[in-house]
Enzyme design. Structure first.
Site, PDB file in Angstrom:
ATOM      1  N   LYS A  13     -79.008  88.078 -11.279  1.00 46.84           N
ATOM      2  CA  LYS A  13     -78.484  89.316 -10.678  1.00 46.84           C
ATOM      3  C   LYS A  13     -78.507  90.478 -11.681  1.00 46.84           C
ATOM      4  CE  LYS A  13     -74.432  87.632  -9.519  1.00 46.84           C
ATOM      5  NZ  LYS A  13     -74.491  86.216  -9.939  1.00 46.84           N
ATOM      6  N   ARG A  88     -67.011  89.232  -4.356  1.00 44.93           N
ATOM      7  CA  ARG A  88     -67.121  87.800  -4.602  1.00 44.93           C
ATOM      8  C   ARG A  88     -66.175  87.003  -3.712  1.00 44.93           C
ATOM      9  NH1 ARG A  88     -69.121  88.138 -10.135  1.00 44.93           N
ATOM     10  NH2 ARG A  88     -69.251  86.206 -11.255  1.00 44.93           N
ATOM     11  N   ARG A 127     -78.838  80.742 -21.557  1.00 47.84           N
ATOM     12  CA  ARG A 127     -78.731  82.208 -21.619  1.00 47.84           C
ATOM     13  C   ARG A 127     -78.115  82.659 -22.951  1.00 47.84           C
ATOM     14  NH1 ARG A 127     -76.164  85.482 -16.720  1.00 47.84           N
ATOM     15  NH2 ARG A 127     -74.443  84.013 -16.965  1.00 47.84           N
ATOM     16  N   ARG A 160     -72.401  83.497 -24.084  1.00 50.26           N
ATOM     17  CA  ARG A 160     -71.129  83.848 -23.444  1.00 50.26           C
ATOM     18  C   ARG A 160     -70.229  82.616 -23.384  1.00 50.26           C
ATOM     19  NH1 ARG A 160     -72.748  87.008 -17.969  1.00 50.26           N
ATOM     20  NH2 ARG A 160     -71.058  85.701 -17.225  1.00 50.26           N
ATOM     21  N   ARG A 171     -67.617  77.655 -12.768  1.00 49.62           N
ATOM     22  CA  ARG A 171     -68.108  78.892 -12.128  1.00 49.62           C
ATOM     23  C   ARG A 171     -68.912  78.565 -10.869  1.00 49.62           C
ATOM     24  NH1 ARG A 171     -71.434  81.447 -16.481  1.00 49.62           N
ATOM     25  NH2 ARG A 171     -71.499  83.349 -15.232  1.00 49.62           N
TER      26      ARG A 171
HETATM   27  P1  AMP Z   1     -70.237  87.741 -14.096  1.00 52.57           P
HETATM   28  O1  AMP Z   1     -70.741  88.444 -15.307  1.00 52.57           O
HETATM   29  O2  AMP Z   1     -70.521  88.511 -12.843  1.00 52.57           O
HETATM   30  O3  AMP Z   1     -70.709  86.312 -14.027  1.00 52.57           O
HETATM   31  O4  AMP Z   1     -68.622  87.706 -14.223  1.00 52.57           O
HETATM   32  C1  AMP Z   1     -68.005  87.050 -15.300  1.00 52.57           C
HETATM   33  C2  AMP Z   1     -66.573  86.702 -14.935  1.00 52.57           C
HETATM   34  O5  AMP Z   1     -65.846  87.920 -14.619  1.00 52.57           O
HETATM   35  C3  AMP Z   1     -66.396  85.832 -13.706  1.00 52.57           C
HETATM   36  O6  AMP Z   1     -66.530  84.458 -13.981  1.00 52.57           O
HETATM   37  C4  AMP Z   1     -64.969  86.197 -13.275  1.00 52.57           C
HETATM   38  O7  AMP Z   1     -64.016  85.611 -14.122  1.00 52.57           O
HETATM   39  C5  AMP Z   1     -64.942  87.695 -13.541  1.00 52.57           C
HETATM   40  N1  AMP Z   1     -65.419  88.484 -12.368  1.00 52.57           N
HETATM   41  C6  AMP Z   1     -66.511  89.293 -12.310  1.00 52.57           C
HETATM   42  N2  AMP Z   1     -66.640  89.863 -11.094  1.00 52.57           N
HETATM   43  C7  AMP Z   1     -65.600  89.398 -10.353  1.00 52.57           C
HETATM   44  C8  AMP Z   1     -65.181  89.600  -9.014  1.00 52.57           C
HETATM   45  N3  AMP Z   1     -65.859  90.400  -8.151  1.00 52.57           N
HETATM   46  N4  AMP Z   1     -64.056  88.962  -8.591  1.00 52.57           N
HETATM   47  C9  AMP Z   1     -63.350  88.174  -9.423  1.00 52.57           C
HETATM   48  N5  AMP Z   1     -63.694  87.915 -10.692  1.00 52.57           N
HETATM   49  C10 AMP Z   1     -64.815  88.524 -11.173  1.00 52.57           C
END
Ligand code: AMP
Length: 213
Positions: A13, A88, A127, A160, A171
């Site tokens: 993404k 989400r 990653r 990360r 996740r």
């Molecule tokens: P990502 O980089 O999009 O994988 O987001 C990393 C982490 O941020 C996720 O595992 C969640 O802990 C938090 N996070 C990001 N976007 C959201 C969202 N829309 N709702 C809830 N938690 C989020």
């Protein structure tokens, strides 16, 4: 144009959002990037979400809704936005609809990048990210020119915390539990466009732009 990029963690993404920004000239709004920036700055919000993020769980809806609302209200997103990692949950999708319709706007497409669970594990565990410019690499599929070093910044790449193997499973579980129903929410509106996420970055980008039309 309001585009939503959906897909499991590691579906590409973030990578594809950056290419779409260059193509369509509208900003990427990534709640994950916003939360990571809050953590880096050491703000109260950053401190509040740190443990939840490291556990691979979702932070509360009201926090991410407020982050997105602030950005959508700003001039940067006046022509549209590419939403990456938001909504989400169904509650976030409903909140997004409400905030857009109050401004006479609406979601144009929900692009669902499809990748199997096995590929998710493979992609996330390999990653690596530049701590300075956020460019993403993969040790096998998209390696930097010199192992472990960012092509742009020369900085040492980092993994990360939530890409560590035990966190990836959490996740993935959160994705299946909370995020898949978001697709069901958009389905009756005819907005969902499934896109095969397997192949090169160029292949997937070609499929995405074809789906956007
Ligand atoms: P990502 O980089 O999009 O994988 O987001 C990393 C982490 O941020 C996720 O595992 C969640 O802990 C938090 N996070 C990001 N976007 C959201 C969202 N829309 N709702 C809830 N938690 C989020």
């Amino acid at each position: 144009m309001i585009l939503i990029l959906m897909g499991p963690p590691g579906a590409g993404k973030g990578t594809q959002a950056k290419r779409l920004v260059a193509r369509y000239g509208i900003p990427q709004l990534s709640t994950g990037d916003m939360l990571r920036a809050a953590r880096k700055s050491g703000s109260p919000l950053g401190q509040k979400v740190a443990a939840i993020m490291d556990a691979g769980e979702l932070v509360s809806d009201d926090i991410v809704i407020a982050l997105i609302e602030e950005k959508l209200d700003g001039s940067e997103a006046s022509e549209g936005a590419i939403l990456d990692g938001f909504p989400r949950t169904t509650a976030q999708a409903e909140a997004l609809d409400a905030m857009l319709s109050s401004k006479g706007r609406a979601v144009d497409a929900v692009l669902s990048i499809e990748v199997s669970d096995d590929d998710v594990v493979r992609r996330n565990s390999g990653r690596r990210t530049c701590p300075t410019c956020s460019t993403s690499y993969h040790v096998e599929f998209n390696p930097p020119r010199a192992a472990g070093v960012c092509d742009n910044e020369g900085a040492a790449l980092v993994q990360r915390e939530d890409d560590k193997p035990e966190k990836i499973q959490a996740r993935l579980a959160a994705y299946h539990r909370d995020t898949a129903p978001v697709l069901a929410y958009y389905q009756p509106q005819g907005l969902v466009k499934p896109v095969d996420g397997v192949g090169s970055i160029d292949d997937v980008f070609g499929r995405l732009t074809a789906a956007i039309g």
